[in-house]
Scaffold this motif. Structure first.
Motif, mmCIF file in Angstrom:
data_model
loop_
_atom_site.group_PDB
_atom_site.id
_atom_site.type_symbol
_atom_site.label_atom_id
_atom_site.label_comp_id
_atom_site.label_asym_id
_atom_site.label_seq_id
_atom_site.Cartn_x
_atom_site.Cartn_y
_atom_site.Cartn_z
ATOM 1 N N GLN A 4 0.805 -1.214 0.000
ATOM 2 C CA GLN A 4 0.000 0.000 0.000
ATOM 3 C C GLN A 4 0.844 1.272 0.000
ATOM 4 N N THR A 6 3.849 4.010 -1.094
ATOM 5 C CA THR A 6 4.444 4.512 -2.327
ATOM 6 C C THR A 6 5.911 4.111 -2.369
ATOM 7 N N GLU A 7 6.473 4.126 -3.563
ATOM 8 C CA GLU A 7 7.879 3.747 -3.741
ATOM 9 C C GLU A 7 8.808 4.673 -2.959
ATOM 10 N N GLU A 8 8.449 5.956 -2.866
ATOM 11 C CA GLU A 8 9.282 6.929 -2.161
ATOM 12 C C GLU A 8 9.400 6.632 -0.670
ATOM 13 N N CYS A 11 9.418 1.426 1.937
ATOM 14 C CA CYS A 11 8.737 0.686 2.995
ATOM 15 C C CYS A 11 9.535 -0.504 3.514
ATOM 16 N N ASN A 99 2.630 10.679 6.646
ATOM 17 C CA ASN A 99 2.085 10.041 5.441
ATOM 18 C C ASN A 99 2.015 8.521 5.591
#
Length: 124
Positions: A4, A6-8, A11, A99
């Motif tokens: 779930q 984002t690539e940034e 994770c 975030n």
């Protein structure tokens, strides 16, 4: 959880450390999820020692763990962490924390609520 994100967010690299910090707050012995003041507030309010039967202990823990899957509970815990300055401790990564927390926390709480509970009776 990482599916779930984002690539940034990186994770897979960041989740273990992030979860360790969440875990330390969520399950703190004084104010956390299973702290006596939260788990046994009614018994503790009487300020007397009682022998809590194993069935009663197991029921309290199971009900408490069930609440982890409750969406309103998740929203309240998330709001408490965000409004309480949890992410401030991440310094320059505070925005990334803010975030990621709405992704990680509900997912983790649902996973914990759905996990086997064979530990409960032994704990009690």
């Amino acid at each position: 959880v990482c599916e779930q994100a984002t690539e940034e967010m990186n994770c897979e690299e960041n989740l273990p450390g992030f979860w360790a910090v969440i875990n330390a707050v969520l399950f703190d012995g004084e104010q956390g999820w299973f702290a006596p003041a939260n788990l046994c507030a009614d018994v503790c309010a009487e300020k007397k020692l009682i022998d809590l039967a194993c069935d009663a202990c197991s029921e309290r823990i199971n009900v408490s763990v069930d609440y982890m899957a409750d969406e309103e509970t998740q929203v309240a815990v998330l709001a408490g962490l965000l409004d309480g300055g949890f992410c401030d401790g991440f310094g320059e990564n505070a925005e990334a924390c803010a975030n990621a927390l709405p992704i990680v926390l509900p997912t983790a709480m649902n996973a914990l609520a759905g996990a086997p509970r064979d530990w409960v009776d032994e704990f009690c």
